[in-house]
Design an enzyme around this catalytic site. Structure first.
Site: not given
Ligand code: HSE
Length: 402
Positions: A100, A124, A182, A196, A200, A297
């Site tokens: 991304k 995608e 994790g 993040d 997006k 994942g």
């Molecule tokens: N760190 C991101 C999340 C991973 O938690 O959605 C997927 O882009």
């Protein structure tokens, strides 16, 4: 047979190899030919791993091999991903990526290079992990003008907020546990501060409106200031707190932001909990539509990456049209974005002062919280809210969908 190379043998890269191996026959049927992983590029060695035999450390081996028609980039980050992807496209190879950061920063340029070279640059997996959302925006919702895209686009923050609500624990405790399990990175900043989700929503907005939306222009607020007391109020009000990435077209202007919202019980995203992502789109003809699933994942993300590879095999020699021009899109000022605000103030401010300043408000009471009170404003612009709120002893404020 289509030969591909996978750049990066981390979580997603190994997932890509696994998806192609496990679903080999059904993928070959759908693609119209067999897909073979000819190389895996990584700096590390993997003794004993089946990829050991196809592992390379030098990207030029891949770039200079005319048998490789598709490059899968799952390295993450801008460098060296950008250089690798650009040179692959210029060499006439299609690229599928989950990256991304790369797409948000260089999407328009890489799409144009792919077009000039009659190959494809598909991404995608860059938004919503395994959830199909890029292809639907690009290929399915083409009869509509998109009036809104709002998503829970980050699994880590949705998990943290859901856990805080379920357990009544504070942010730091839940974050620590998420890291142990994790679900959160050791350095969680990109997730918890909303960076993040910002990349997006920038990608989705660029695709929806066909112009470059610079992620730096998107107002971004994360969840690190949300406390267990905020959660207490949100539960009382029946409005769970969710981190939204949202873009809305209002009177011809697009407003875009990432911020926590208190979400009303009628909202389509209200029941998206835990690590799941959900993306709500409104089209002016279609009305509302929702996309839901695993936003992160190994296998869900790899599934989306491989779906792009299949598309690229099917469209060998044809560029799939995608509109994302380099022309910059000017976003509306956040000053003019209106909503109802939930506000917590210290009880050094009187309720009468609040009524005088804000007019019609609804006060919210919860048990076992002292030294403060909370209220819900009428709908007002961000600018109006800021002008009024500087005059009170504010503890926190959260936007709402109410
Ligand atoms: N760190 C991101 C999340 C991973 O938690 O959605 C997927 O882009």
């Amino acid at each position: 047979m289509a030969n591909i190379a996978v750049l990066g043998y981390g979580t997603v890269g190994s997932g890509v190899v696994e998806v192609i191996t496990r679903n080999h026959d059904s993928i070959a049927k759908r693609a119209g030919e067999e897909i073979n992983v000819k190389y895996v590029l990584d700096l590390r060695d993997f003794p004993g791993d089946p990829v050991e035999k196809i592992l390379v450390h030098d990207y030029d081996v891949i770039l200079n091999d005319p048998d490789v028609s598709i490059v899968v980039e799952v390295l993450g980050g801008i460098n060296p991903a950008y250089t690798f992807v650009k040179s692959a496209l210029l060499a006439g190879k299609s690229v599928s990526t989950s990256n991304k950061e790369l797409v948000a920063a260089h999407g328009a340029e890489l799409i144009a290079i792919a077009k000039e070279n009659n190959v494809n640059f598909l991404f995608e997996a860059s938004v919503g992990g395994g959830i199909p959302i890029i292809r639907p925006i690009n290929q399915s919702l083409t009869a509509d003008e998109i009036t809104e895209i709002t998503g829970i686009l980050n699994g880590t923050t949705n998990y943290i907020l859901s856990k805080m609500s379920d357990e009544g624990s504070d942010f730091e405790t839940v974050l620590k546990r998420a890291q142990e399990k994790g679900y959160a990175e050791r350095n969680p900043e990109a997730d918890v501060e909303g960076y993040d989700a910002c990349r997006k929503i920038a990608i989705l907005t660029s695709l929806a409106y066909g112009k470059q939306v610079d992620y730096q222009d998107i107002y971004t607020e994360g969840i690190s200031k949300i406390t267990d007391i905020d959660i207490k109020y949100s539960k009382k009000m029946g409005t769970p707190i969710k981190l939204f990435g949202t873009s809305k077209m209002i009177d011809g202007t697009v407003y875009s932001m990432v911020a926590p919202f208190m979400v009303d019980s009628e909202h389509p995203l209200v029941n998206v909990n835990g690590v799941f992502n959900g993306i709500f789109v409104n089209g002016n003809m279609l009305g509302d539509t929702m996309f839901y699933g695993k936003g992160a994942g190994k296998l869900p993300t790899a599934s989306a990456v491989v779906s792009d590879v299949v598309d690229e095999v099917k469209h060998n020699g044809t560029n799939i049209m995608m509109i994302w021009e380099p022309e910059k899109m000017v976003l509306g000022s956040m000053d003019n974005f209106a909503c109802r605000f939930f506000v917590r103030v210290k009880d050094t401010t009187s309720k009468d002062t609040i009524k005088e300043l804000f007019g019609e408000v609804e006060f919210v009471e919860v048990e076992d919280v002292s030294g403060e009170f909370a209220f819900l404003t009428a709908s007002m612009t961000q600018k109006e809210f800021e002008e009024k709120s500087v005059k009170v002893d504010m503890i926190n404020r959260i936007r709402t969908t109410l």
